[in-house]
Design a protein around this motif. Structure first.
Motif, PDB file in Angstrom:
ATOM      1  N   ALA A 103       0.838  -1.202   0.000  1.00  0.00           N
ATOM      2  CA  ALA A 103       0.000   0.000   0.000  1.00  0.00           C
ATOM      3  C   ALA A 103       0.871   1.249   0.000  1.00  0.00           C
ATOM      4  CB  ALA A 103      -0.917   0.008   1.217  1.00  0.00           C
ATOM      5  N   SER A 104       0.473   2.235  -0.796  1.00  0.00           N
ATOM      6  CA  SER A 104       1.128   3.546  -0.793  1.00  0.00           C
ATOM      7  C   SER A 104       0.064   4.632  -0.828  1.00  0.00           C
ATOM      8  CB  SER A 104       2.046   3.717  -2.013  1.00  0.00           C
ATOM      9  OG  SER A 104       3.222   2.957  -1.890  1.00  0.00           O
ATOM     10  N   LYS A 105       0.299   5.684  -0.064  1.00  0.00           N
ATOM     11  CA  LYS A 105      -0.605   6.829  -0.087  1.00  0.00           C
ATOM     12  C   LYS A 105      -0.076   7.825  -1.112  1.00  0.00           C
ATOM     13  CE  LYS A 105      -3.345   9.756   2.954  1.00  0.00           C
ATOM     14  NZ  LYS A 105      -3.656  10.111   4.357  1.00  0.00           N
ATOM     15  N   VAL A 106      -0.899   8.093  -2.135  1.00  0.00           N
ATOM     16  CA  VAL A 106      -0.468   8.908  -3.272  1.00  0.00           C
ATOM     17  C   VAL A 106      -1.572   9.895  -3.634  1.00  0.00           C
ATOM     18  CG1 VAL A 106       0.212   8.872  -5.700  1.00  0.00           C
ATOM     19  CG2 VAL A 106       0.983   7.044  -4.169  1.00  0.00           C
ATOM     20  N   LYS A 107      -1.175  11.112  -3.930  1.00  0.00           N
ATOM     21  CA  LYS A 107      -2.110  12.103  -4.466  1.00  0.00           C
ATOM     22  C   LYS A 107      -1.899  12.172  -5.970  1.00  0.00           C
ATOM     23  CE  LYS A 107      -3.553  16.945  -4.153  1.00  0.00           C
ATOM     24  NZ  LYS A 107      -3.287  18.272  -3.538  1.00  0.00           N
ATOM     25  N   HIS A 130      -4.775   5.921  -0.203  1.00  0.00           N
ATOM     26  CA  HIS A 130      -4.045   4.651  -0.204  1.00  0.00           C
ATOM     27  C   HIS A 130      -4.535   3.761  -1.342  1.00  0.00           C
ATOM     28  CE1 HIS A 130      -1.569   4.724   3.402  1.00  0.00           C
ATOM     29  NE2 HIS A 130      -2.557   5.307   4.052  1.00  0.00           N
ATOM     30  N   ARG A 131      -3.590   3.295  -2.134  1.00  0.00           N
ATOM     31  CA  ARG A 131      -3.846   2.336  -3.196  1.00  0.00           C
ATOM     32  C   ARG A 131      -2.845   1.195  -3.053  1.00  0.00           C
ATOM     33  NH1 ARG A 131      -4.301   7.596  -5.133  1.00  0.00           N
ATOM     34  NH2 ARG A 131      -6.008   8.035  -6.585  1.00  0.00           N
ATOM     35  N   ILE A 132      -3.097   0.096  -3.746  1.00  0.00           N
ATOM     36  CA  ILE A 132      -2.157  -1.019  -3.742  1.00  0.00           C
ATOM     37  C   ILE A 132      -1.341  -0.974  -5.033  1.00  0.00           C
ATOM     38  CG2 ILE A 132      -1.854  -3.514  -3.593  1.00  0.00           C
ATOM     39  CD1 ILE A 132      -3.018  -2.249  -1.057  1.00  0.00           C
ATOM     40  N   GLU A 179     -12.689   3.029  -4.385  1.00  0.00           N
ATOM     41  CA  GLU A 179     -13.228   4.371  -4.188  1.00  0.00           C
ATOM     42  C   GLU A 179     -12.686   4.971  -2.901  1.00  0.00           C
ATOM     43  OE1 GLU A 179     -17.575   6.575  -3.597  1.00  0.00           O
ATOM     44  OE2 GLU A 179     -17.467   4.575  -4.506  1.00  0.00           O
ATOM     45  N   ARG A 180     -12.484   4.098  -1.899  1.00  0.00           N
ATOM     46  CA  ARG A 180     -11.943   4.543  -0.621  1.00  0.00           C
ATOM     47  C   ARG A 180     -10.553   3.937  -0.417  1.00  0.00           C
ATOM     48  NH1 ARG A 180     -16.961   4.000   3.573  1.00  0.00           N
ATOM     49  NH2 ARG A 180     -16.451   1.775   3.489  1.00  0.00           N
ATOM     50  N   ASP A 181      -9.845   4.435   0.593  1.00  0.00           N
ATOM     51  CA  ASP A 181      -8.493   3.949   0.866  1.00  0.00           C
ATOM     52  C   ASP A 181      -8.493   2.452   1.155  1.00  0.00           C
ATOM     53  OD1 ASP A 181      -6.541   6.604   2.057  1.00  0.00           O
ATOM     54  OD2 ASP A 181      -8.593   6.856   1.339  1.00  0.00           O
ATOM     55  N   VAL A 182      -7.481   1.758   0.618  1.00  0.00           N
ATOM     56  CA  VAL A 182      -7.351   0.324   0.848  1.00  0.00           C
ATOM     57  C   VAL A 182      -5.893   0.003   1.167  1.00  0.00           C
ATOM     58  CG1 VAL A 182      -7.052  -0.154  -1.620  1.00  0.00           C
ATOM     59  CG2 VAL A 182      -7.814  -1.979  -0.091  1.00  0.00           C
ATOM     60  N   SER A 186      -8.447  -7.602   1.895  1.00  0.00           N
ATOM     61  CA  SER A 186      -7.843  -6.292   2.120  1.00  0.00           C
ATOM     62  C   SER A 186      -8.580  -5.562   3.233  1.00  0.00           C
ATOM     63  CB  SER A 186      -7.899  -5.444   0.840  1.00  0.00           C
ATOM     64  OG  SER A 186      -7.356  -6.126  -0.270  1.00  0.00           O
ATOM     65  N   LYS A 187      -7.950  -4.517   3.728  1.00  0.00           N
ATOM     66  CA  LYS A 187      -8.575  -3.670   4.736  1.00  0.00           C
ATOM     67  C   LYS A 187      -9.085  -2.389   4.084  1.00  0.00           C
ATOM     68  CE  LYS A 187      -7.501  -0.764   8.757  1.00  0.00           C
ATOM     69  NZ  LYS A 187      -6.404  -0.174   9.563  1.00  0.00           N
ATOM     70  N   ASP A 188     -10.377  -2.124   4.238  1.00  0.00           N
ATOM     71  CA  ASP A 188     -10.934  -0.826   3.875  1.00  0.00           C
ATOM     72  C   ASP A 188     -10.487   0.143   4.964  1.00  0.00           C
ATOM     73  OD1 ASP A 188     -12.577   1.478   3.715  1.00  0.00           O
ATOM     74  OD2 ASP A 188     -14.161   0.354   2.712  1.00  0.00           O
TER      75      ASP A 188
END
Length: 302
Positions: free
Chosen positions: A135-139, A148-150, A171-174, A190-192
Motif C-alpha cells: 500500500a502507498s498513499k499517493v495524491k 491509499h492504493r495497492i 473508491e476509498r483507501d485500501v 484487504s482492509k478498507d
C-alpha cells in the motif's frame, strides 16, 4: 504441511517493531521462539520494521522475508508515516530459515508515494516471478487529497525489481492486502482503511478482474487489519486471521471450508492459543516437517 512459521512484530514499545518468530503444528496453537524476543533486527532505514511477510521460492528453495520500513516508536506519528515515510521495503534472505543474511533495503515506492506499507509477495506461475504488492498513499493528478492504493512490482530474486505499477484501487483507501490461492482461483483480502473492515474478492488470475464476495463475518467486524490466511493441516479448512487492533485484542482466527462462499465462522477462544507475545501484523509460512524440526533444533541449541 507439517507446521507453520508466524513472523510478526509486537507493538510500538522498545524493540516491538522488529522480527519475531512463532511456530505451530496445527496453525491454531503457537509457541514463541527465542524466548519471545526478536529474532532479527533492522539496523537500516527507520531501524524498525512492521508487517513482516515470509515466502519461499518454489524454483530454488530460498526463503525471503520482506517488511515495512517503519518505526512508530520513535515518535514522529502516523501522519508523517503516511505522507513522508520510507519508500523502501526491508529484505532478509536465507537458505534454511535459521541463518539469515544481513538485511537490505530496496526502493519500490513510486516517487509520489508517501509510504510503502505491508509488502507481501505471491509467486506468479505465468511470469515465473514474485508479484510483490504493498500500500502507498499517493495524491494523483486532479485529486484534492492523497489516497491509499495497492501498487506492485515483479521480482525473481528480491534484488532486481520491475517498474512499480498500480495494482488495485478502490473508491476509498485500501491497505493490508493478502492473496490466497484455492481451487485454481485467487482470493484477495484487504482492509478498507475508511471503516477498518475486511474485503474479500475473487478472480481467475492474479492480474485479472476481481469481484467482491459477500462475507457477513467480515462485514460485521470493525477495527480489523493485517489479514493473513493459510490452509489447515487437514487440507480442507482455511484459517484467516486478522488483528483486532482497534480494541487491542490481537489476532482473531476465522474458519471456512470454501473461500468462494464468504461463509466464515469465528473460532471460539478455547480452541486457539497465540502464545505469550502479543502478535501484530505478520505473515504465515507453511512448513514441511524438516523445516519445522530445523527451527525447533535451532531453538533448542540456542
Amino acid at each position: 504441511m507439517a507446521g507453520y512459521l508466524f513472523v510478526h512484530f509486537t507493538g510500538e514499545q522498545k524493540d516491538g517493531e522488529q522480527i519475531y518468530f512463532s511456530v505451530s503444528r496445527d496453525g491454531l496453537h503457537w509457541t514463541d521462539l527465542n524466548d519471545g524476543k526478536p529474532v532479527l533486527y533492522s539496523h537500516i532505514g527507520e531501524c524498525g520494521v512492521r508487517d513482516p511477510f515470509p515466502v519461499k521460492n518454489p524454483l530454488n528453495g530460498r526463503y525471503y522475508l520482506i517488511a515495512t520500513d517503519l518505526r512508530i516508536e520513535k515518535g514522529e506519528g502516523w501522519q508523517a508515516a503516511q505522507e513522508r515515510g520510507s519508500r523502501d521495503i526491508i529484505i532478509w534472505e536465507s537458505e534454511d530459515l535459521v541463518h539469515w543474511e544481513k538485511e537490505r533495503a530496496h526502493t519500490v515506492g513510486i516517487r509520489e508515494a508517501g509510504c510503502v506499507w505491508a509488502p507481501e509477495a505471491v509467486f506468479d506461475e505465468e511470469e515465473q516471478a514474485f508479484l510483490v504488492f504493498f500500500a502507498s498513499k499517493v495524491k494523483c493528478d486532479g485529486e484534492e487529497t492523497a489516497k491509499h492504493r495497492i501498487y506492485a512490482a515483479y521480482t525473481k530474486d528480491f534484488v532486481t525489481f520491475s517498474d512499480t505499477f498500480l495494482y488495485m484501487e478502490r473508491e476509498r483507501d485500501v491497505i493490508d492486502t493478502t492473496i490466497l490461492r484455492s481451487n485454481g482461483k485467487y482470493y484477495r483480502i484487504s482492509k478498507d482503511e475508511t471503516d477498518s473492515r475486511l474485503i474479500l474478492e475473487e478472480s481467475d488470475s492474479l492480474r485479472g478482474d476481481f469481484k467482491r464476495i459477500s462475507c457477513p463475518v467480515f462485514e460485521k467486524l470493525k477495527g480489523m487489519e493485517g489479514p493473513e490466511g493459510y490452509l489447515l493441516p487437514e487440507g480442507r479448512s482455511w484459517c484467516v486471521i486478522a488483528d483486532q487492533f482497534a480494541e487491542g485484542k490481537g489476532y482473531l482466527p476465522m474458519i471456512t471450508e470454501d473461500l468462494s462462499s464468504g461463509d466464515f465462522t469465528i473460532l471460539e477462544k478455547e480452541k486457539y492459543d497465540l502464545g505469550r507475545t502479543k502478535k501484530r501484523h505478520g505473515g504465515v509460512l507453511e512448513l514441511s516437517d524438516a523445516e519445522y524440526e530445523r527451527l525447533i533444533k535451532a531453538e533448542m541449541e540456542g
